[in-house]
Design a protein around this motif. Structure first.
Motif, PDB file in Angstrom:
ATOM      1  N   TYR A 126       0.621   5.122   1.225  1.00  0.00           N
ATOM      2  CA  TYR A 126      -0.144   6.051   2.032  1.00  0.00           C
ATOM      3  C   TYR A 126       0.427   7.452   1.864  1.00  0.00           C
ATOM      4  O   TYR A 126       1.633   7.640   1.697  1.00  0.00           O
ATOM      5  CB  TYR A 126      -0.070   5.682   3.523  1.00  0.00           C
ATOM      6  N   PRO A 186      -2.121   8.703   8.218  1.00  0.00           N
ATOM      7  CA  PRO A 186      -1.880   8.192   6.865  1.00  0.00           C
ATOM      8  C   PRO A 186      -3.188   7.949   6.120  1.00  0.00           C
ATOM      9  O   PRO A 186      -4.129   7.383   6.676  1.00  0.00           O
ATOM     10  CB  PRO A 186      -1.133   6.878   7.123  1.00  0.00           C
ATOM     11  N   ILE A 197       0.854  -1.190   0.000  1.00  0.00           N
ATOM     12  CA  ILE A 197       0.000   0.000   0.000  1.00  0.00           C
ATOM     13  C   ILE A 197       0.887   1.236   0.000  1.00  0.00           C
ATOM     14  O   ILE A 197       1.934   1.265   0.650  1.00  0.00           O
ATOM     15  CB  ILE A 197      -0.911   0.046   1.249  1.00  0.00           C
ATOM     16  N   PHE A 213      -4.923   6.305   2.729  1.00  0.00           N
ATOM     17  CA  PHE A 213      -4.737   5.326   1.655  1.00  0.00           C
ATOM     18  C   PHE A 213      -4.762   6.007   0.287  1.00  0.00           C
ATOM     19  O   PHE A 213      -5.630   6.833   0.006  1.00  0.00           O
ATOM     20  CB  PHE A 213      -5.848   4.283   1.741  1.00  0.00           C
ATOM     21  N   ASP A 254      -3.214   0.558  -3.711  1.00  0.00           N
ATOM     22  CA  ASP A 254      -2.604  -0.686  -3.276  1.00  0.00           C
ATOM     23  C   ASP A 254      -2.334  -1.575  -4.483  1.00  0.00           C
ATOM     24  O   ASP A 254      -2.818  -1.322  -5.596  1.00  0.00           O
ATOM     25  CB  ASP A 254      -3.467  -1.414  -2.250  1.00  0.00           C
TER      26      ASP A 254
END
Lengths: 109, 116
Positions: free
Chosen positions: A36, A44, A34, A46, A49
């Motif tokens: 971030y 953090p 992932i 997202f 991914d």
């Protein structure tokens, strides 16, 4: 032990240019990664991914590339904007997510 | 959009005092985590929690730390006797599944703990 690291601690790019942020990981058993984004004073967030059965994944203005042969991950941001200024972390899974040290992206006007 | 919420946003305490950091994970998530970040450093794993018990903990998570899910919505981190080196930003996170299953973490905005 497993570890995740970044090649560059800081990156400065001109507004409108593309940014590439790199990450090296050492645990060949990791199969999920992932990216971030962390803005100042925030948690953090997202971004995107990728699973190990893929080499590339695209989102809105962002692309993640995974090279399992050399255990390398990169985040590409197209047409970088001032709002992209932040610290970017890669994270790999294992028993728990392991985060890299982060790259600070600064967007110059 | 559902989010992880943390309170307080800032906590100042004297060395040796107990602090409790509070988190409300995303409502349908089953896995809960605490991470910390010392200023300018990377995010470090502290503990994971599932089914009302600790799943994993790091070496940072010593006997001075404990976690609890006192009801159906809150998830807390307690530090019994704070030390100067506990000063950090503490992040709560939750997920639908485990990292090994490839489930992403959702983070709260953090609690900045300052130990004086």
């Amino acid at each position: 032990g497993e570890s995740v690291g970044l090649h560059l601690p800081t990156l400065s790019v001109q507004e409108g240019d593309n940014s590439i942020i790199n990450c090296a990981y050492s645990n060949s058993a990791s199969d999920y990664f992932i990216w971030y984004k962390q803005e100042s004073g925030k948690g953090p967030q997202f971004i995107i991914d990728i699973r190990s059965n893929m080499d590339k994944r695209q989102g809105q203005r962002v692309t993640v590339l995974l090279n399992k042969t050399v255990k390398h991950l990169s985040l590409q941001i197209a047409a970088t904007q001032p709002g992209d200024s932040a610290v970017y972390f890669c994270a790999e899974n294992g028993q728990n997510f392991v985060f890299g040290p982060g790259t600070r992206l600064s967007v110059l006007p | 959009e559902p989010e992880v919420t943390q309170t307080p946003s800032h906590q100042v305490t004297q060395m040796g005092q107990e602090v409790i950091l509070r988190c409300v994970p995303i409502s349908n998530h089953l896995y809960f985590y605490w991470y910390r970040q010392i200023l300018g450093q990377k995010v470090e794993f502290l503990v994971s929690f599932y089914n009302n018990e600790i799943s994993e903990k790091s070496e940072i998570f010593d006997d001075q730390f404990s976690v609890e899910r006192p009801d159906g919505s809150n998830f807390t981190l307690k530090i019994r006797s704070t030390k100067l080196e506990d000063s950090a930003m503490y992040f709560c996170a939750s997920s639908d599944g485990t990292s090994m299953a490839g489930e992403k973490l959702f983070f709260g905005s953090g609690t900045q703990l300052s130990v004086l």
